[in-house]
Motif scaffolding. Structure first.
Motif, PDB file in Angstrom:
ATOM      1  N   GLY A   6      -7.053   2.420  -8.123  1.00 37.59           N
ATOM      2  CA  GLY A   6      -7.361   2.950  -6.802  1.00 37.59           C
ATOM      3  C   GLY A   6      -7.593   1.898  -5.746  1.00 37.59           C
ATOM      4  O   GLY A   6      -8.377   2.123  -4.821  1.00 37.59           O
ATOM      5  N   TRP A   7      -6.925   0.752  -5.847  1.00 39.05           N
ATOM      6  CA  TRP A   7      -7.153  -0.318  -4.871  1.00 39.05           C
ATOM      7  C   TRP A   7      -6.698   0.078  -3.476  1.00 39.05           C
ATOM      8  O   TRP A   7      -7.244  -0.409  -2.483  1.00 39.05           O
ATOM      9  N   HIS A   8      -5.701   0.938  -3.359  1.00 37.21           N
ATOM     10  CA  HIS A   8      -5.270   1.356  -2.032  1.00 37.21           C
ATOM     11  C   HIS A   8      -6.362   2.198  -1.353  1.00 37.21           C
ATOM     12  O   HIS A   8      -6.535   2.117  -0.139  1.00 37.21           O
ATOM     13  N   ILE A   9      -7.124   2.959  -2.140  1.00 36.28           N
ATOM     14  CA  ILE A   9      -8.224   3.744  -1.569  1.00 36.28           C
ATOM     15  C   ILE A   9      -9.345   2.813  -1.095  1.00 36.28           C
ATOM     16  O   ILE A   9      -9.913   2.993  -0.015  1.00 36.28           O
ATOM     17  N   VAL A  10      -9.661   1.815  -1.911  1.00 33.42           N
ATOM     18  CA  VAL A  10     -10.716   0.863  -1.545  1.00 33.42           C
ATOM     19  C   VAL A  10     -10.338   0.119  -0.261  1.00 33.42           C
ATOM     20  O   VAL A  10     -11.168  -0.054   0.639  1.00 33.42           O
ATOM     21  N   ALA A  11      -9.078  -0.316  -0.174  1.00 37.16           N
ATOM     22  CA  ALA A  11      -8.629  -1.013   1.034  1.00 37.16           C
ATOM     23  C   ALA A  11      -8.672  -0.086   2.248  1.00 37.16           C
ATOM     24  O   ALA A  11      -9.050  -0.502   3.352  1.00 37.16           O
ATOM     25  N   GLY A  12      -8.307   1.175   2.065  1.00 34.12           N
ATOM     26  CA  GLY A  12      -8.358   2.136   3.167  1.00 34.12           C
ATOM     27  C   GLY A  12      -9.767   2.397   3.654  1.00 34.12           C
ATOM     28  O   GLY A  12     -10.017   2.481   4.859  1.00 34.12           O
ATOM     29  N   ILE A  13     -10.713   2.504   2.707  1.00 33.90           N
ATOM     30  CA  ILE A  13     -12.106   2.725   3.105  1.00 33.90           C
ATOM     31  C   ILE A  13     -12.659   1.503   3.830  1.00 33.90           C
ATOM     32  O   ILE A  13     -13.387   1.635   4.831  1.00 33.90           O
ATOM     33  N   ALA A  14     -12.316   0.308   3.361  1.00 27.34           N
ATOM     34  CA  ALA A  14     -12.771  -0.913   4.045  1.00 27.34           C
ATOM     35  C   ALA A  14     -12.218  -0.966   5.469  1.00 27.34           C
ATOM     36  O   ALA A  14     -12.940  -1.325   6.417  1.00 27.34           O
ATOM     37  N   ALA A  43      -3.111   4.451   7.311  1.00 24.69           N
ATOM     38  CA  ALA A  43      -2.125   3.376   7.438  1.00 24.69           C
ATOM     39  C   ALA A  43      -2.323   2.302   6.377  1.00 24.69           C
ATOM     40  O   ALA A  43      -1.369   1.898   5.704  1.00 24.69           O
ATOM     41  N   VAL A  44      -3.548   1.866   6.176  1.00 26.49           N
ATOM     42  CA  VAL A  44      -3.802   0.794   5.207  1.00 26.49           C
ATOM     43  C   VAL A  44      -3.615   1.291   3.781  1.00 26.49           C
ATOM     44  O   VAL A  44      -3.018   0.606   2.948  1.00 26.49           O
ATOM     45  N   SER A  45      -4.100   2.488   3.468  1.00 28.70           N
ATOM     46  CA  SER A  45      -3.978   2.966   2.090  1.00 28.70           C
ATOM     47  C   SER A  45      -2.522   3.240   1.720  1.00 28.70           C
ATOM     48  O   SER A  45      -2.095   2.925   0.602  1.00 28.70           O
ATOM     49  N   LYS A  46      -1.733   3.771   2.637  1.00 24.99           N
ATOM     50  CA  LYS A  46      -0.314   3.987   2.344  1.00 24.99           C
ATOM     51  C   LYS A  46       0.436   2.665   2.224  1.00 24.99           C
ATOM     52  O   LYS A  46       1.299   2.498   1.368  1.00 24.99           O
TER      53      LYS A  46
END
Length: 96
Positions: A6-14, A43-46
């Motif tokens: 789930g790194w894309h979720i973590v990056a999106g939340i950050a 945008a970041v999570s995608k």
């Protein structure tokens, strides 16, 4: 337990938290800061999801000692498919 995927979720939340802080510091009202945060999250999570999927695909296709040719003996990826078209099948053409 396995690898964390789930790194894309973590990056999106950050990105969402950072955008909310910057929006509030710039003087945006709460609604505008929240909307900007949501846009940055998507945008970041995608983008991260696309980047990570591309890296996983490149690693899977890279030859290794265990699996020298991951796709088979020089065959294309479509030849294992159930929808592969056989051009040599004369019975389906109506010929003898």
């Amino acid at each position: 337990m396995g690898k964390f995927r789930g790194w894309h979720i973590v990056a999106g939340i950050a990105a969402m938290v950072l955008t909310a802080c910057l929006g509030t510091a710039m003087g945006l009202n709460n609604t505008a800061a929240f909307m900007a945060s949501c846009v940055s999250f998507v945008a970041v999570s995608k983008g991260m999801d696309s980047y990570l999927a591309r890296r996983r695909r490149d690693v899977d296709l890279r030859p290794s000692e265990r699996n020298p040719d991951p796709r088979g003996a020089g065959r294309g990826p479509w030849e294992d498919s159930a929808m592969a078209v056989e051009s040599d099948n004369r019975e389906s053409d109506g010929g003898a």
